[in-house]
Design an enzyme around this catalytic site. Structure first.
Site, PDB file in Angstrom:
ATOM      1  CG  HIS A   1       6.455   5.084  15.378  1.00 14.66           C
ATOM      2  ND1 HIS A   1       5.807   5.625  16.442  1.00 14.66           N
ATOM      3  CD2 HIS A   1       7.770   5.174  15.657  1.00 14.66           C
ATOM      4  CE1 HIS A   1       6.696   6.054  17.316  1.00 14.66           C
ATOM      5  NE2 HIS A   1       7.903   5.785  16.873  1.00 14.66           N
TER       6      HIS A   1
ATOM      7  CG  ASN B   1      14.023  -0.624  15.123  1.00 11.85           C
ATOM      8  OD1 ASN B   1      14.904  -0.754  15.968  1.00 11.85           O
ATOM      9  ND2 ASN B   1      13.800   0.518  14.508  1.00 11.85           N
TER      10      ASN B   1
ATOM     11  CG  HIS C   1      19.214   2.986  19.929  1.00  8.68           C
ATOM     12  ND1 HIS C   1      19.493   3.266  18.622  1.00  8.68           N
ATOM     13  CD2 HIS C   1      17.996   3.533  20.192  1.00  8.68           C
ATOM     14  CE1 HIS C   1      18.492   3.952  18.112  1.00  8.68           C
ATOM     15  NE2 HIS C   1      17.567   4.156  19.029  1.00  8.68           N
TER      16      HIS C   1
ATOM     17  N   GLY D   1       9.491  -2.593  16.164  1.00  4.89           N
ATOM     18  CA  GLY D   1      10.611  -2.756  17.079  1.00  4.89           C
ATOM     19  C   GLY D   1      10.202  -2.975  18.513  1.00  4.89           C
TER      20      GLY D   1
ATOM     21  CB  THR E   1      10.502   8.409  14.875  1.00  5.18           C
ATOM     22  OG1 THR E   1      11.728   7.680  14.856  1.00  5.18           O
ATOM     23  CG2 THR E   1      10.423   9.304  13.663  1.00  5.18           C
TER      24      THR E   1
ATOM     25  NE  ARG F   1      16.549   7.575  18.271  1.00  2.41           N
ATOM     26  CZ  ARG F   1      15.692   8.568  18.049  1.00  2.41           C
ATOM     27  NH1 ARG F   1      16.095   9.808  18.044  1.00  2.41           N
ATOM     28  NH2 ARG F   1      14.406   8.304  17.868  1.00  2.41           N
TER      29      ARG F   1
ATOM     30  NE  ARG G   1      24.831  -2.009  34.897  1.00  9.72           N
ATOM     31  CZ  ARG G   1      24.918  -2.996  35.769  1.00  9.72           C
ATOM     32  NH1 ARG G   1      25.795  -3.954  35.636  1.00  9.72           N
ATOM     33  NH2 ARG G   1      24.096  -3.030  36.798  1.00  9.72           N
TER      34      ARG G   1
ATOM     35  CG  ASP H   1      16.902   1.217  16.778  1.00 13.26           C
ATOM     36  OD1 ASP H   1      17.817   0.786  16.055  1.00 13.26           O
ATOM     37  OD2 ASP H   1      16.116   2.115  16.424  1.00 13.26           O
TER      38      ASP H   1
END
Ligand code: PXP
Length: 240
Positions: free
Chosen positions: A194, A11, A54, A216, A104, A49, A22, A13
């Site tokens: 997760h 992941n 992101h 991730g 999440t 999202r 920035r 993200d």
């Protein structure tokens, strides 16, 4: 019979999180996806999202044009579904999304939200996408996922990760093993993820019928010190 190699979904993200700090062009999540793939990622995973904190819509379009599998996490929101369908990923995972959450927070309540999820799953499948549902490793959710027509279930590993003692961790692993067996018996592919990191991933990779792990934060965090190529290769070795 030897189980096939477990797929590693990386992941990316948080590459985009850093860029958005920035609102500039670096670090580029597309370049990160290419490095991750060359270093052992089978899937590139990202989450579009609602707050676009992101991954941006243009990132998604570019990621889905890359060679190889792009797996997109999304909430059950018609506007997000439309944006994801426009990008045409190979596969998707429906996840819950609470405004303001840091990440999440749990699995989908596929029992309570059966009706609305049913419409969305049909819409995604009609477009030819493989559909995964992010759920807790519990029998009623596995059954509901099957009844919703999911191709894949992704089991939430948060409780396993949070287990503070060896017996608690063993109990969580058994819960995952049981749910994985049930999903596999019902003809669904089993994923998990997760909170997985270099220290806790190995037992999850050994759960029978596990087919892919989506990871991730730990990989991107480690990449700050060792580089993305090394961080992904090291996770690849832990999963194998
Ligand atoms: N799987 C799902 C469904 C997720 O929502 C996330 C977080 O985006 C992950 C896996 C990866 O979690 P982590 O970043 O903690 O590895």
């Amino acid at each position: 019979m030897k189980e096939p190699r477990i797929k590693l979904g990386v992941n990316i993200d948080h590459i985009a999180t850093l860029r958005q700090a920035r609102k500039d062009i670096d670090p580029d999540p597309i370049a990160a996806a290419q490095v991750a793939r060359q270093s052992g990622a089978d899937l590139i995973v990202c989450h579009l999202r609602r707050d676009r904190r992101h991954i941006q819509d243009e990132d998604l379009i570019k990621l889905c044009r890359l060679k190889g599998e792009t797996h997109v996490e999304l909430s059950d929101d018609p506007k997000i579904v439309a944006a994801v369908l426009k990008a045409r990923p190979s596969s998707v995972c429906l996840v819950p999304e609470r405004p303001g959450e840091v990440s999440t927070e749990g699995g989908l309540d596929v029992v309570r939200n059966f009706k609305s999820l049913s419409k969305t799953v049909k819409r995604l499948k009609k477009a030819g996408l493989e559909v995964s549902l992010f759920i807790a490793p519990e029998a009623p959710y596995v059954r509901a996922a099957r009844n919703l027509g999911a191709d894949v279930v992704e089991f939430n590993t948060t409780d396993y990760v949070a287990a503070g003692t060896k017996p608690a961790q063993k109990a969580e692993l058994e819960r995952l093993e049981l749910a994985a067996y049930m999903a596999w018996e019902m003809g669904m592919t089993v994923h998990a993820g997760h909170g997985l990191d270099y220290h806790n991933v190995a037992p999850i990779a050994r759960v029978p019928h596990m087919s892919a792990l989506n990871i991730g934060y730990s990989i991107i965090a480690r990449s700050v010190f060792v580089g993305l190529k090394t961080a992904v290769s090291e996770m690849r070795r832990m999963v194998d």
